[in-house]
Design an enzyme around this catalytic site. Structure first.
Site: not given
Length: 391
Positions: A42, A129, A174, A178, A208, A211, A242
Site C-alpha cells: 500500500n 473494512h 470508505e 481496499s 475511512d 486508502h 499506507k
C-alpha cells in the site's frame, strides 16, 4: 479438546487453500519475493523509505528522542510531540480537532463502539473494512444495516425504513475500498442521506480515508477534501501506514467527539501510546507529502497507464481512478504464484477476505513503478487470461 478443535479449524482452511501464513519464514520464498517488483504493498506514493524522512527521524533520534512512550496517553505516554502532531493534522486537513490512535483498526473499533448511542442506527456500505464490523458488533446501536456497495438508490430505500425507527443515524463509508479499488460516490450518497436525515443533530457521517489520504486532494489531504466535503463529513479516519509509509492513525473530528473518545474509547485508554519515534516519522512523512507534490501526479499517471495496458476503460469521475486494480480469477492463488515467478510481487486474495466466488489478484500501483514494468505485468496477466502463459 481445545487443541483438537483448533487443529481441525486450521486443517479445514488448509484443505480449501485459504490458510494464512507468514511466508517470509521460508528463506527461499523470502529471497524470491524480495527480488520481485512491488505491485502489492500500500506504499502508493513510494515514500516508505524516503531519504529525507529517514534523515529527519534520525536527526531527532540523535537529539535524544525517546524510543518508547512508556504508557497510555492518559497516564505517562503523552508528549508535546503527540499534541503538536494532532494540532498539525487538524490544521492541514481542515478539521476542528484530531486524536491519534495506534492503528486504523483501533480507531474504527473505538468510533463505532463508543459514539452510537442506544436507539441509534448505523447504515454502512456492504464493503466496509473488518474493523468497522468489529466496532459495530460491540456497539449499542439498535439497528445495523448494510446497503449495496456505492448504491445511492439502495441507501435511500433503507433509510426510508430505518430513520423513523431510530434516534441518531450514522453513515459509515470508505473513500477507497481496499479490495475492489472503487472510489466512494460520496456526493451522491450524501445527497440521499441529507434528504432522509435533514436534521444535522440526528446524523453523523464517518469516512475511512485509509486508502484516500496521500492519493487524493491537494497535497494528499484525501477524497473528502478533494470533493470539498470537509464541512459536511463529521468524522474522517486517517491511517499513516499506507500512502504515508509510516504507521498509526488519527481521527479528525469535533472537540466534543475528541473528548468523548478520550473518556470512552477503550483501545485508546488502555493501550500504550504511539512511540515518539513513530510520531516523528509521521511528521516527517507529512513534510515529504507537502514538499514533493510530483509523487501524487506520477501515481495517477502510472495508474492510467495500467488501465490502458489492461485494456480497461476509465469511468468518468471527479477524481482519477484509485491505484488499486483487482483482476478476478478463479485461479487467483495460482496466477499470483505465476506472476511472482515472472518477477512481479502480486498477491492472490480469496475467501474469507473477499466473498466466496470473488477471488482475485490485487494490483497496487506505485509512483515509482515504471511504464516498462507496468507493460510487462499487464502483458503477463493478459497471456494468462488467454491461456497462453506457462503454467
Amino acid at each position: 479438546m481445545l487443541s483438537k478443535q483448533l487443529t481441525a479449524a486450521l486443517q479445514a482452511r488448509e484443505s480449501k487453500g485459504t490458510r494464512r501464513r507468514l511466508l517470509l519464514k521460508d528463506a527461499e520464498i523470502a529471497r524470491r519475493l524480495k527480488q520481485c517488483i512491488d505491485f502489492s504493498s500500500n506504499d502508493y506514493l513510494s515514500i516508505s523509505d524516503a531519504k529525507q524522512a529517514r534523515e529527519a527521524v534520525a536527526k531527532k533520534l540523535m537529539q535524544g528522542l525517546a524510543l518508547g512512550s512508556t504508557g497510555s496517553r492518559l497516564l505517562d505516554g503523552d508528549s508535546d510531540a503527540h499534541t503538536a502532531l494532532e494540532e498539525r493534522l487538524a490544521r492541514e486537513f481542515d478539521a476542528e480537532a484530531a486524536l491519534l490512535f495506534n492503528s486504523g483498526f483501533d480507531a474504527n473499533v473505538s468510533l463505532l463502539t463508543t459514539l452510537p448511542q442506544s436507539g441509534d442506527a448505523i447504515i454502512y456500505d456492504e464493503l466496509v473494512h473488518a474493523s468497522m464490523h468489529d466496532g459495530m458488533r460491540s456497539s449499542r446501536a439498535k439497528i445495523r444495516h448494510a446497503f449495496k456497495h456505492n448504491d445511492p438508490m439502495n441507501l435511500g430505500m433503507i433509510l426510508s425504513e430505518i430513520v423513523p425507527k431510530s434516534q441518531n443515524v450514522f453513515l459509515a463509508l470508505e473513500s477507497v475500498y481496499s479490495m475492489d479499488g472503487t472510489v466512494c460516490r460520496l456526493n451522491e450518497l450524501l445527497d440521499v442521506f441529507f434528504q432522509y436525515v435533514p436534521d444535522p443533530e440526528r446524523r453523523c457521517i464517518l469516512v475511512d480515508e485509509a486508502h484516500g489520504i496521500g492519493v487524493y486532494g491537494e497535497k494528499g489531504t484525501g477524497l473528502v477534501a478533494a470533493l470539498n466535503a470537509c464541512d459536511t463529513v463529521d468524522i474522517r479516519l486517517l491511517t499513516f501506514g499506507k500512502a504515508l509509509g509510516s504507521s498509526g492513525a488519527a481521527v479528525l473530528c469535533s472537540q466534543l467527539q475528541r473528548e468523548y473518545l478520550l473518556n470512552y474509547a477503550r483501545p485508546l485508554i488502555y493501550s500504550t501510546a504511539l512511540s515518539p519515534v513513530v510520531v516523528a516519522s509521521i511528521d516527517a512523512m507529512l513534510d515529504v507529502l507537502r514538499e514533493d507534490t510530483q509523487r501524487q501526479a506520477m501515481l495517477h499517471a502510472r495508474t492510467r497507464y495500467m488501465y490502458d495496458a489492461l485494456n480497461r476503460g476509465i469511468t468518468p469521475s471527479l477524481v482519477p481512478p484509485s491505484p488499486i486494480l483487482p483482476v478476478r480469477s478463479q485461479q487467483a492463488k495460482a496466477l499470483a504464484a505465476h506472476l511472482q515467478t515472472q518477477g512481479f510481487l502480486v498477491r492472490g486474495v480469496t475467501y474469507p477476505t473477499v466473498p466466496v466466488g470473488e477471488d482475485r489478484i490485487r494490483i497496487c500501483i506505485h509512483a515509482n513503478n515504471t511504464e516498462a514494468q507496468i507493460s510487462a505485468l499487464a502483458a503477463e496477466i493478459l497471456r494468462w487470461e488467454n491461456g497462453k502463459a506457462l503454467l
